[in-house]
Scaffold this motif. Sequence first.
Motif, PDB file in Angstrom:
ATOM      1  N   MET A 226       0.983  -1.323  -0.011  1.00 18.36           N
ATOM      2  CA  MET A 226       0.204   0.165   0.013  1.00 18.36           C
ATOM      3  C   MET A 226       0.526   1.338  -0.528  1.00 18.36           C
ATOM      4  O   MET A 226       0.862   2.137  -0.654  1.00 18.36           O
ATOM      5  N   LYS A 227       2.032   1.400   0.559  1.00 20.80           N
ATOM      6  CA  LYS A 227       2.430   2.470   0.991  1.00 20.80           C
ATOM      7  C   LYS A 227       3.408   2.314  -0.345  1.00 20.80           C
ATOM      8  O   LYS A 227       3.331   3.707  -0.797  1.00 20.80           O
ATOM      9  N   PHE A 228       3.767   0.957  -1.367  1.00 21.54           N
ATOM     10  CA  PHE A 228       3.894   1.818  -2.349  1.00 21.54           C
ATOM     11  C   PHE A 228       3.028   2.096  -3.645  1.00 21.54           C
ATOM     12  O   PHE A 228       3.546   3.276  -4.699  1.00 21.54           O
ATOM     13  N   ILE A 229       2.342   2.337  -3.519  1.00 26.36           N
ATOM     14  CA  ILE A 229       1.089   2.359  -4.308  1.00 26.36           C
ATOM     15  C   ILE A 229       0.907   3.707  -4.175  1.00 26.36           C
ATOM     16  O   ILE A 229       0.458   4.643  -4.922  1.00 26.36           O
ATOM     17  N   ALA A 230       0.950   3.894  -2.910  1.00 30.71           N
ATOM     18  CA  ALA A 230       0.916   5.315  -2.548  1.00 30.71           C
ATOM     19  C   ALA A 230       2.001   6.164  -3.148  1.00 30.71           C
ATOM     20  O   ALA A 230       1.556   7.080  -2.889  1.00 30.71           O
ATOM     21  N   ASP A 231       3.129   6.001  -2.985  1.00 29.90           N
ATOM     22  CA  ASP A 231       4.179   6.539  -3.316  1.00 29.90           C
ATOM     23  C   ASP A 231       4.202   6.661  -4.854  1.00 29.90           C
ATOM     24  O   ASP A 231       4.903   7.479  -5.614  1.00 29.90           O
ATOM     25  N   ILE A 232       3.812   5.199  -5.807  1.00 33.76           N
ATOM     26  CA  ILE A 232       3.565   5.798  -7.223  1.00 33.76           C
ATOM     27  C   ILE A 232       1.916   7.155  -7.293  1.00 33.76           C
ATOM     28  O   ILE A 232       2.588   7.828  -8.544  1.00 33.76           O
ATOM     29  N   LYS A 233       1.407   6.784  -6.654  1.00 31.77           N
ATOM     30  CA  LYS A 233       0.002   8.052  -6.812  1.00 31.77           C
ATOM     31  C   LYS A 233       1.135   9.269  -6.968  1.00 31.77           C
ATOM     32  O   LYS A 233       1.142  10.434  -8.003  1.00 31.77           O
ATOM     33  N   SER A 234       1.874   9.950  -5.182  1.00 37.96           N
ATOM     34  CA  SER A 234       2.486  10.807  -5.896  1.00 37.96           C
ATOM     35  C   SER A 234       3.886  10.883  -5.962  1.00 37.96           C
ATOM     36  O   SER A 234       3.954  12.170  -7.143  1.00 37.96           O
ATOM     37  N   GLN A 235       4.617  10.074  -7.269  1.00 39.42           N
ATOM     38  CA  GLN A 235       5.470  10.486  -7.888  1.00 39.42           C
ATOM     39  C   GLN A 235       5.123  10.836  -9.262  1.00 39.42           C
ATOM     40  O   GLN A 235       5.859  10.863 -10.050  1.00 39.42           O
ATOM     41  N   THR A 236       3.885   9.767  -9.834  1.00 38.77           N
ATOM     42  CA  THR A 236       3.911   9.614 -11.663  1.00 38.77           C
ATOM     43  C   THR A 236       2.126  10.260 -11.124  1.00 38.77           C
ATOM     44  O   THR A 236       1.834  10.081 -12.541  1.00 38.77           O
ATOM     45  N   GLY A 237       1.790   9.924 -10.345  1.00 37.52           N
ATOM     46  CA  GLY A 237       0.116  10.640 -10.914  1.00 37.52           C
ATOM     47  C   GLY A 237      -0.711   9.410 -11.076  1.00 37.52           C
ATOM     48  O   GLY A 237      -2.499   9.197 -10.875  1.00 37.52           O
ATOM     49  N   ILE A 238       0.167   7.838 -11.033  1.00 35.24           N
ATOM     50  CA  ILE A 238      -1.125   6.429 -11.397  1.00 35.24           C
ATOM     51  C   ILE A 238      -1.496   6.013 -10.208  1.00 35.24           C
ATOM     52  O   ILE A 238      -1.368   6.005  -9.650  1.00 35.24           O
ATOM     53  N   VAL A 239      -2.176   5.896 -10.515  1.00 31.21           N
ATOM     54  CA  VAL A 239      -3.270   5.233 -10.020  1.00 31.21           C
ATOM     55  C   VAL A 239      -3.014   3.569  -9.547  1.00 31.21           C
ATOM     56  O   VAL A 239      -4.234   2.827 -11.157  1.00 31.21           O
TER      57      VAL A 239
END
Length: 432
Positions: free
Chosen positions: A227-240
Amino acid sequence: MFVSKCLNVNEKGHLTIGGVDTVDIAGKYGTPVIVYDENAVRDNCRAFVRSIDKYYGGNGRVLYASKAFSCLEMCRICSEENMGLDVVSGGEIYTALKAGFPADRMYFHGNNKSEDELKYALENNVGRIVVDNPEELKALSVIAKDMGKTASIYMRIKPGIDAHTHNFIRTGQIDSKFGFALETGEAMECVKLAAETESINLVGLHCHIGSQIFDIDPFVHAAQVMMKFIADIKSQTGIVISELDLGGGFGIKYTEEDKPAAFGAYMEPVSNAIKASAAENDIPVPFVLIEPGRSIAGAEAVTLYTVGAVKHIPNVRTYVSIDGGMTDNPRYILYQSAYTVLCANKADKPRDSVVTVAGKCCESGDLIQENASIQTVERDDILAVLSTGAYNYSMASNYNRVPRPAVLMVKDGNVRTIINRESYEDMVRNDI
Ligand code: LLP
């Protein structure tokens, strides 16, 4: 009294599975033979599905990890139970398609899928392809583009969790052949690569930390890391990222010492951890998948053998030789796996002997169990090894040109063959 709810002892003192006398089964179908209780398998499927309904509002899917035991009938059962399927080779995809399993509910894993397998999966519209490495991502993108398709993918992540289980069945730690590492930045780089790769649609992440795990904590921890990685992906790339596949690995009872947790005991804390992390990081609660294999099929089958020689070596040990061995159950030779063994025709008697159960292969290590407590056995007794429903038939071989056993299913008192016994003719089928 037994490691599985499907086993009992009848008035003759014989072991039963699903209410059917195993000694009668051995007499009618021959040995070695593997016997499943269908109702017990279905109960396990339903317990997992219910746990997602109860703790996660049904916002998920249970995939049967078909590597545990793949055949047409298991695929049909899982399809009827509204599950998805974890497939890991062209052969497992082919088996599932032949059984009429819906391709959109198949999830294609593996650390080195061939280009032919990737093509085969896309041609047949397999639901998700779980990409393991950058080379595979590139190859898949080219194949999908040539076919005019878009591949919906997950990326397999190593969450860096060291689950306490046998070395060969631990997969979540950094030293693993499976998946992308988080710590090194490799996983994030590949997310970015996937986002800009033609014909690829990154929809989810996957992890699997190992197998035959009893602790709940590593599963919860893995969910939090993902989940933390999913959050990092969103903040760094905007991908959900909207789908999260947390793999399988739930332990089962092979012996009385094994203490598996109830399914809900896993799903409740994992669901809570995911929801808490989603709220904290302001990301959507993902569609969740779990992939039990062993815990669906493992404890719900027994293997029946006929005892041949009983060799007492004074002050050393007693070997009980059976008419199967590492060819139908390589798990002792591979992992020193503990099993419960019983004399099926003396199941009501005390287990007053300690023996080594030996297979019939020309190999000293061909043992099913050492120092096993069992009733006093003699030639022609029927020996039962319990909890042989997962990674037994699926890892069977023809070493010494020993034909694979038949596989049966009992349901409501009736017995049927689901895989025929191999014949000698089968041993030379592909020889030229
Ligand atoms: N998902 C993935 C990606 C897996 O690699 C596995 C197992 C599973 C799910 C299912 O795990 P289960 O729920 O069955 O523990 N041959 C070994 C087990 C190897 C497991 C391989 N992967 C054995 O006999 O113990």
